[in-house]
Write an enzyme that holds these catalytic residues in place. Structure first.
Site, PDB file in Angstrom:
ATOM      1  N   ALA A 113       0.808  -1.219   0.000  1.00  0.00           N
ATOM      2  CA  ALA A 113       0.000   0.000   0.000  1.00  0.00           C
ATOM      3  C   ALA A 113       0.842   1.270   0.000  1.00  0.00           C
ATOM      4  O   ALA A 113       0.432   2.285  -0.563  1.00  0.00           O
ATOM      5  CB  ALA A 113      -0.933   0.001   1.209  1.00  0.00           C
ATOM      6  N   THR A 114       2.020   1.244   0.618  1.00  0.00           N
ATOM      7  CA  THR A 114       2.854   2.449   0.609  1.00  0.00           C
ATOM      8  C   THR A 114       3.258   2.808  -0.813  1.00  0.00           C
ATOM      9  O   THR A 114       3.172   3.980  -1.224  1.00  0.00           O
ATOM     10  CB  THR A 114       4.098   2.250   1.494  1.00  0.00           C
ATOM     11  OG1 THR A 114       3.691   2.213   2.859  1.00  0.00           O
ATOM     12  CG2 THR A 114       5.094   3.392   1.309  1.00  0.00           C
ATOM     13  N   ASN A 157      -6.243   3.152  10.263  1.00  0.00           N
ATOM     14  CA  ASN A 157      -5.362   2.095  10.760  1.00  0.00           C
ATOM     15  C   ASN A 157      -5.160   2.137  12.268  1.00  0.00           C
ATOM     16  O   ASN A 157      -4.761   1.137  12.864  1.00  0.00           O
ATOM     17  CB  ASN A 157      -4.003   2.168  10.059  1.00  0.00           C
ATOM     18  CG  ASN A 157      -3.296   3.493  10.287  1.00  0.00           C
ATOM     19  OD1 ASN A 157      -3.883   4.558  10.107  1.00  0.00           O
ATOM     20  ND2 ASN A 157      -2.032   3.439  10.672  1.00  0.00           N
ATOM     21  N   GLN A 180      -6.422  -0.943   5.222  1.00  0.00           N
ATOM     22  CA  GLN A 180      -7.082  -1.557   6.374  1.00  0.00           C
ATOM     23  C   GLN A 180      -8.525  -1.953   6.079  1.00  0.00           C
ATOM     24  O   GLN A 180      -9.150  -2.622   6.899  1.00  0.00           O
ATOM     25  CB  GLN A 180      -7.051  -0.598   7.564  1.00  0.00           C
ATOM     26  CG  GLN A 180      -5.673  -0.322   8.117  1.00  0.00           C
ATOM     27  CD  GLN A 180      -5.137  -1.454   8.979  1.00  0.00           C
ATOM     28  OE1 GLN A 180      -5.836  -2.407   9.300  1.00  0.00           O
ATOM     29  NE2 GLN A 180      -3.868  -1.357   9.347  1.00  0.00           N
ATOM     30  N   CYS A 187       4.436   2.085  12.142  1.00  0.00           N
ATOM     31  CA  CYS A 187       5.344   3.093  11.589  1.00  0.00           C
ATOM     32  C   CYS A 187       5.716   4.124  12.650  1.00  0.00           C
ATOM     33  O   CYS A 187       6.871   4.527  12.777  1.00  0.00           O
ATOM     34  CB  CYS A 187       4.693   3.786  10.399  1.00  0.00           C
ATOM     35  SG  CYS A 187       4.113   2.653   9.119  1.00  0.00           S
TER      36      CYS A 187
END
Length: 376
Positions: free
Chosen positions: A72-73, A152, A180, A319
């Site tokens: 997803a990043t 998230n 998510q 993160c």
């Protein structure tokens, strides 16, 4: 050494054994490059295309609109950077929410540093955006509106269809970070008017290192990775085993969506009922994914994570844990930094048991009660 009870499903989920089985043929034996023009390549390509169909079916998208990425990043980076640098793009403003994932916020901030404009809309104490606030932030100069489907950290579910109407009303493209939400809540890109959608495998019992970007036909974005031109602009040899795992995880999630939700809801309610210490649920309790429970404890500002060695939980996103910063999501909904660091993000899912929930509640009760007694 006894392993702690795993309650960090928001960070990542265990690999489903059925997903591992679907990946197995594409390692040692099925090693062919899916872009090669021979039998080894054809077989790998067939596995990739089956996975593309499985992912597309989950969001009611045409298969050709799915491009595989590393997660997803990367998908979020590609969506934002690709749209703002697309040929003929004259609009320069991005609109997003204060509670978005760092891969959206930091990408948007990078684009702002090289000439784009950025508008960050606050959210209410519930974590949900006030649509009138969002509407006031929009204008004819907006290129992209980016809003997460399921948060998230606090699990709240935004009204994507309503947000899409506002974005399209000013001619903007609508991007959804569904890392998510994919496989957990119903997502229909047609019904919700989504133009770009990012997703990943490892939040739905699939492997890490693979995800996808949905692009509505005729939505033009420039490549993020240049090279051989695979995936209609996302260059790089495809990881067949990982992609097969994403496809299998998507198919299983589709079959189990209601059962998984009911299981998570039962566990969530069981944990809340078992907590005997004063607590507050961060984020709207009802308009949320039930596998997420974010808690703070009134009057308590002592970080709790290290005091609960029997539980694998977090105070925010994985993160943020790396940086040691307080959760920007929790501060955006009104908690101060100390309260945010003392909060707990508890995530449970398909493989969590009621006994584990009971044990978690007992451990939290004991630690919080001890601190409250010391403060009295």
């Amino acid at each position: 050494m006894n392993m702690p009870i795993y309650l960090d499903y928001g960070a990542t989920t265990p690999l489903d054994p059925a997903v591992a089985a679907a990946m197995a043929p594409w390692g040692v034996d099925g090693f062919g490059n899916p872009h090669s023009a021979h039998l080894w390549g054809y077989k790998a390509r067939a596995a990739v295309e089956r996975a593309r169909e499985q992912v597309a079916a989950m969001i009611n998208a045409p298969t050709e609109a799915i491009a595989f990425t590393s997660g997803a990043t990367e998908s979020n980076n590609w969506a934002l950077k690709g749209l703002l640098t697309a040929p003929g793009q004259t609009r320069r403003r991005i609109v997003t929410l204060a509670t978005e994932h760092s891969s959206v916020l930091e990408t948007a901030q990078y684009l702002a540093s090289i000439g784009a404009q950025l508008s960050i809309v606050p959210v209410r104490g519930s974590g949900l955006v006030d649509l009138s606030d969002l509407e006031r932030a929009l204008g004819e100069d907006v290129a992209l509106v980016s809003v997460m489907a399921v948060n998230n950290e606090i699990g709240v579910v935004q009204d994507l269809a309503a947000i899409s109407q506002l974005a399209h009303g000013v001619g903007a493209v609508f991007h959804v970070d569904a890392a998510q939400g994919f496989g957990k809540v119903a997502l229909d890109v047609e019904a919700c008017g989504v133009d770009l959608l990012s997703l990943t495998a490892h939040k739905i019992y699939g492997p890490k290192g693979v995800g996808a970007l949905y692009r509505r036909p005729y939505t033009v974005i420039t490549p993020l990775l240049h090279g051989g031109g695979q995936e209609d602009g996302r260059s790089g040899t495809l990881a067949t085993a990982l992609i097969a795992g994403l496809g299998a995880a998507a198919a299983i999630a589709g079959d189990r969506m209601l059962a998984d939700r009911d299981h998570a809801l039962a566990l969530r309610d069981r944990l809340l009922a078992a907590l005997t210490v004063p607590h507050r649920v961060n984020g709207d309790l009802h308009q949320r994914w039930p596998g997420n429970l974010n808690l703070s404890f009134p009057g308590l500002v002592v970080p709790l994570i290290q005091q609960l060695p029997g539980l694998a939980i977090s105070a925010g996103s994985a993160c943020a844990a790396v940086t040691g910063r307080a959760s920007h999501v929790l501060t955006a909904i009104g908690l101060d930094e100390a309260q945010a660091k003392a909060s707990l993000r508890i995530g449970f899912g398909r493989f969590t048991t009621p006994d584990e929930i009971d044990s978690a509640a007992a451990q939290i009760n004991a630690v919080v009660a001890r601190h409250l007694a010391e403060m009295a």
